[in-house]
Design an enzyme around this catalytic site. Sequence first.
Site, PDB file in Angstrom:
ATOM      1  N   ASP A  60       0.485  -1.147   0.116  1.00  0.00           N
ATOM      2  CA  ASP A  60       0.063   0.107   0.442  1.00  0.00           C
ATOM      3  C   ASP A  60       0.989   1.600  -0.053  1.00  0.00           C
ATOM      4  OD1 ASP A  60      -2.442  -1.524   0.208  1.00  0.00           O
ATOM      5  OD2 ASP A  60      -2.827  -1.203   2.101  1.00  0.00           O
TER       6      ASP A  60
ATOM      7  N   GLN B 176      -0.181   7.151  -6.074  1.00  0.00           N
ATOM      8  CA  GLN B 176      -1.447   7.759  -6.511  1.00  0.00           C
ATOM      9  C   GLN B 176      -1.567   8.700  -7.651  1.00  0.00           C
ATOM     10  OE1 GLN B 176       0.710   8.736  -2.125  1.00  0.00           O
ATOM     11  NE2 GLN B 176      -1.280   7.169  -0.829  1.00  0.00           N
TER      12      GLN B 176
ATOM     13  N   ARG C 182      -1.229  -0.959  -8.619  1.00  0.00           N
ATOM     14  CA  ARG C 182      -2.443  -0.365  -8.743  1.00  0.00           C
ATOM     15  C   ARG C 182      -2.701   1.120  -8.375  1.00  0.00           C
ATOM     16  NH1 ARG C 182      -3.534  -0.998  -2.404  1.00  0.00           N
ATOM     17  NH2 ARG C 182      -3.122  -3.423  -2.576  1.00  0.00           N
TER      18      ARG C 182
HETATM   19  C1  FAD Z   1      -8.490  -1.528  -3.937  1.00  0.00           C
HETATM   20  C2  FAD Z   1      -8.444  -0.455  -3.463  1.00  0.00           C
HETATM   21  C3  FAD Z   1      -6.688  -0.218  -2.501  1.00  0.00           C
HETATM   22  C4  FAD Z   1      -6.234   1.221  -2.136  1.00  0.00           C
HETATM   23  N1  FAD Z   1      -5.467   1.447  -1.267  1.00  0.00           N
HETATM   24  C5  FAD Z   1      -5.064   2.608  -1.659  1.00  0.00           C
HETATM   25  C6  FAD Z   1      -3.035   2.995  -0.618  1.00  0.00           C
HETATM   26  O1  FAD Z   1      -2.711   2.204  -1.126  1.00  0.00           O
HETATM   27  N2  FAD Z   1      -2.638   4.003  -0.310  1.00  0.00           N
HETATM   28  C7  FAD Z   1      -4.410   4.916  -0.885  1.00  0.00           C
HETATM   29  O2  FAD Z   1      -3.943   6.559  -0.826  1.00  0.00           O
HETATM   30  N3  FAD Z   1      -5.297   4.828  -1.026  1.00  0.00           N
HETATM   31  C8  FAD Z   1      -5.722   3.511  -1.725  1.00  0.00           C
HETATM   32  N4  FAD Z   1      -7.082   3.966  -1.996  1.00  0.00           N
HETATM   33  C9  FAD Z   1      -8.544   4.635  -1.451  1.00  0.00           C
HETATM   34  C10 FAD Z   1      -8.357   5.867  -2.993  1.00  0.00           C
HETATM   35  O3  FAD Z   1      -6.579   6.363  -3.111  1.00  0.00           O
HETATM   36  C11 FAD Z   1      -9.664   6.322  -2.953  1.00  0.00           C
HETATM   37  O4  FAD Z   1      -9.135   7.501  -1.683  1.00  0.00           O
HETATM   38  C12 FAD Z   1     -10.768   5.797  -2.714  1.00  0.00           C
HETATM   39  O5  FAD Z   1     -10.719   4.826  -3.456  1.00  0.00           O
HETATM   40  C13 FAD Z   1     -11.662   7.004  -2.886  1.00  0.00           C
HETATM   41  O6  FAD Z   1     -11.081   6.720  -4.474  1.00  0.00           O
HETATM   42  P1  FAD Z   1     -12.400   6.377  -5.763  1.00  0.00           P
HETATM   43  O7  FAD Z   1     -11.828   6.335  -7.154  1.00  0.00           O
HETATM   44  O8  FAD Z   1     -13.234   5.693  -5.320  1.00  0.00           O
HETATM   45  O9  FAD Z   1     -12.735   7.892  -6.177  1.00  0.00           O
HETATM   46  P2  FAD Z   1     -14.769   8.647  -5.305  1.00  0.00           P
HETATM   47  O10 FAD Z   1     -15.010   9.692  -6.122  1.00  0.00           O
HETATM   48  O11 FAD Z   1     -13.938   8.928  -3.996  1.00  0.00           O
HETATM   49  O12 FAD Z   1     -16.036   7.755  -5.352  1.00  0.00           O
HETATM   50  C14 FAD Z   1     -16.165   7.711  -6.273  1.00  0.00           C
HETATM   51  C15 FAD Z   1     -17.620   7.111  -5.964  1.00  0.00           C
HETATM   52  O13 FAD Z   1     -17.549   5.433  -5.206  1.00  0.00           O
HETATM   53  C16 FAD Z   1     -18.602   5.103  -3.989  1.00  0.00           C
HETATM   54  N5  FAD Z   1     -17.418   5.448  -2.511  1.00  0.00           N
HETATM   55  C17 FAD Z   1     -15.843   5.593  -2.924  1.00  0.00           C
HETATM   56  N6  FAD Z   1     -15.276   5.502  -1.112  1.00  0.00           N
HETATM   57  C18 FAD Z   1     -16.387   5.049  -0.343  1.00  0.00           C
HETATM   58  C19 FAD Z   1     -16.588   4.783   0.922  1.00  0.00           C
HETATM   59  N7  FAD Z   1     -15.965   5.156   1.026  1.00  0.00           N
HETATM   60  N8  FAD Z   1     -18.148   3.750   1.542  1.00  0.00           N
HETATM   61  C20 FAD Z   1     -19.246   4.053   0.389  1.00  0.00           C
HETATM   62  N9  FAD Z   1     -19.126   4.100  -0.965  1.00  0.00           N
HETATM   63  C21 FAD Z   1     -17.623   5.092  -1.556  1.00  0.00           C
HETATM   64  C22 FAD Z   1     -19.281   6.866  -4.232  1.00  0.00           C
HETATM   65  O14 FAD Z   1     -19.752   6.270  -4.585  1.00  0.00           O
HETATM   66  C23 FAD Z   1     -18.388   7.640  -4.976  1.00  0.00           C
HETATM   67  O15 FAD Z   1     -19.369   8.300  -6.019  1.00  0.00           O
HETATM   68  C24 FAD Z   1      -7.790   2.342  -1.703  1.00  0.00           C
HETATM   69  C25 FAD Z   1      -9.053   2.077  -2.479  1.00  0.00           C
HETATM   70  C26 FAD Z   1      -8.820   0.698  -3.385  1.00  0.00           C
HETATM   71  C27 FAD Z   1     -10.121   0.851  -3.864  1.00  0.00           C
END
Ligand code: FAD
Length: 303
Positions: free
Chosen positions: A130, A159, A180
Site C-alpha cells: 500500500d 497515488q 495499483r
Molecule cells: C483496492 C483499493 C486499494 C487502495 N489502496 C490505497 C493505497 O494504498 N493508498 C491510498 O492512498 N489510497 C488507497 N485507496 C483509496 C483511494 O486512494 C481512494 O481514496 C478511494 O478509492 C476513493 O476514491 P475513488 O476512486 O473510489 O473515487 P471517489 O470519487 O472517491 O468515489 C467514487 C464513488 O465510489 C463510492 N465510494 C467511494 N468511497 C466510498 C466509501 N468509502 N464508502 C462508500 N462509498 C464510496 C461513492 O459512490 C463515490 O461517489 C485504495 C482504494 C482501493 C479501491
Amino acid sequence: MIKKTLLLAADSKRLERTISRNRLTKPLVARYVAGTTLDEAVAATRELNAKGIDVSLDLLGETVSDLSESAAATAAYVDTIHALATQSPGSTVSVKLSQLGIGLDPIVCEGHLKQLLDVGAEAGITVEVDMEHSSVGPQTLEAYRSLLPGHPNTRVAIQAAMRRTPDDLASFTDIKPRIRLVKGAFLETIDKAIVDPAEVTAEYHYLSEWALKNLPDPAFGTHDDTCIDIVKAAAERLGIDKRDFEFQMLYGVRRELQEQLAADGYRVRIYVPFGSQWYPYLMRRMAERPANLMLFLRSVISD
Ligand SMILES: Cc1cc2nc3c(=O)[nH]c(=O)nc-3n(C[C@H](O)[C@H](O)[C@H](O)COP(=O)(O)OP(=O)(O)OC[C@H]3O[C@@H](n4cnc5c(N)ncnc54)[C@H](O)[C@@H]3O)c2cc1C
C-alpha cells in the site's frame, strides 16, 4: 472541510481510544471490515471467491510505535499467507510499511517486507504494498524498488493525486512495476498533491492510459464510474484483453458494481481488511463519503 477534519481525526490517538471502545459503531465497522480474526477474513474471502471475485487481505494496523509490534505484524502476515495458500490461492496480501516499522527503522522494515515476499513466493501468494502518507511514501517506494529485482511480481499502490507520481513511474527503467493506481486517500499539502477532485480524476485518466500502454498487468483501485469507464474504453481502444488488467475495490463499497464487473468478464479483486485496529482505516472511508458521517456521528453521540 469535512473531509479535511475527518482525515485529521484519523491521526488522533485520543479519538481512536474513545471511538474504538464505542460498541454502537459496530454496524458501520462491519460494513467495511471483514472481522477481527483471520478465520473471519478467510470466510469473507471464500464468499467473494464463490462469486468469481479475487481478494487482497489487509491486516489492519499502521504506524507502530515499537519494533516488536512490527515483528508481530509480520508474523501475523506470514500466518495469513499460509492460510490463503491452502484456502484461496488466487488471493494476495496488502501490507502497509508503517505497520512493518518504516517510520522507526527502514532497514528492519525492509527485512520484514523481504521475509513476506520470500514466504509469499514460496506459497504462491503475491504481496501488494500500500502507499501511505507522503511522510513515508518515498521510503515505501524505495523499499519496494530495492526488493523488486528478486520479486518482480510484487505490486505497489501509486497515488494519482501526488505530483511526484509521473516522475516516480518514469524512474523504473529496468523492471516495470506492477501497480495499483488509486486516487490517494491521505491529507496532503497542495505543494505535494493535487487537491481538486476533478483534476485528480483527469490525472487518473492520463495515468491509467499510460499504465495500460506501458506497465505489466496494471490494477485500477477505484469505485468511480468515470475512472472505470475510462479504463474500459482505453483497454478496448488499445486492444488489451479484459483479463490482462484488473479492477480493485474496497470491501463493502459498491458491491453491485463489483459483481457486475465480474459478470461482464473483468478481473475484480476486493481489498478485505480485518483485525481490531480499524479506526484510521474507517476514518479515511468516512472522508471519502461524508454521507456516511451522519450515521457514524449518530452512533457515537447516542452512546
Ligand atoms: C483496492 C483499493 C486499494 C487502495 N489502496 C490505497 C493505497 O494504498 N493508498 C491510498 O492512498 N489510497 C488507497 N485507496 C483509496 C483511494 O486512494 C481512494 O481514496 C478511494 O478509492 C476513493 O476514491 P475513488 O476512486 O473510489 O473515487 P471517489 O470519487 O472517491 O468515489 C467514487 C464513488 O465510489 C463510492 N465510494 C467511494 N468511497 C466510498 C466509501 N468509502 N464508502 C462508500 N462509498 C464510496 C461513492 O459512490 C463515490 O461517489 C485504495 C482504494 C482501493 C479501491
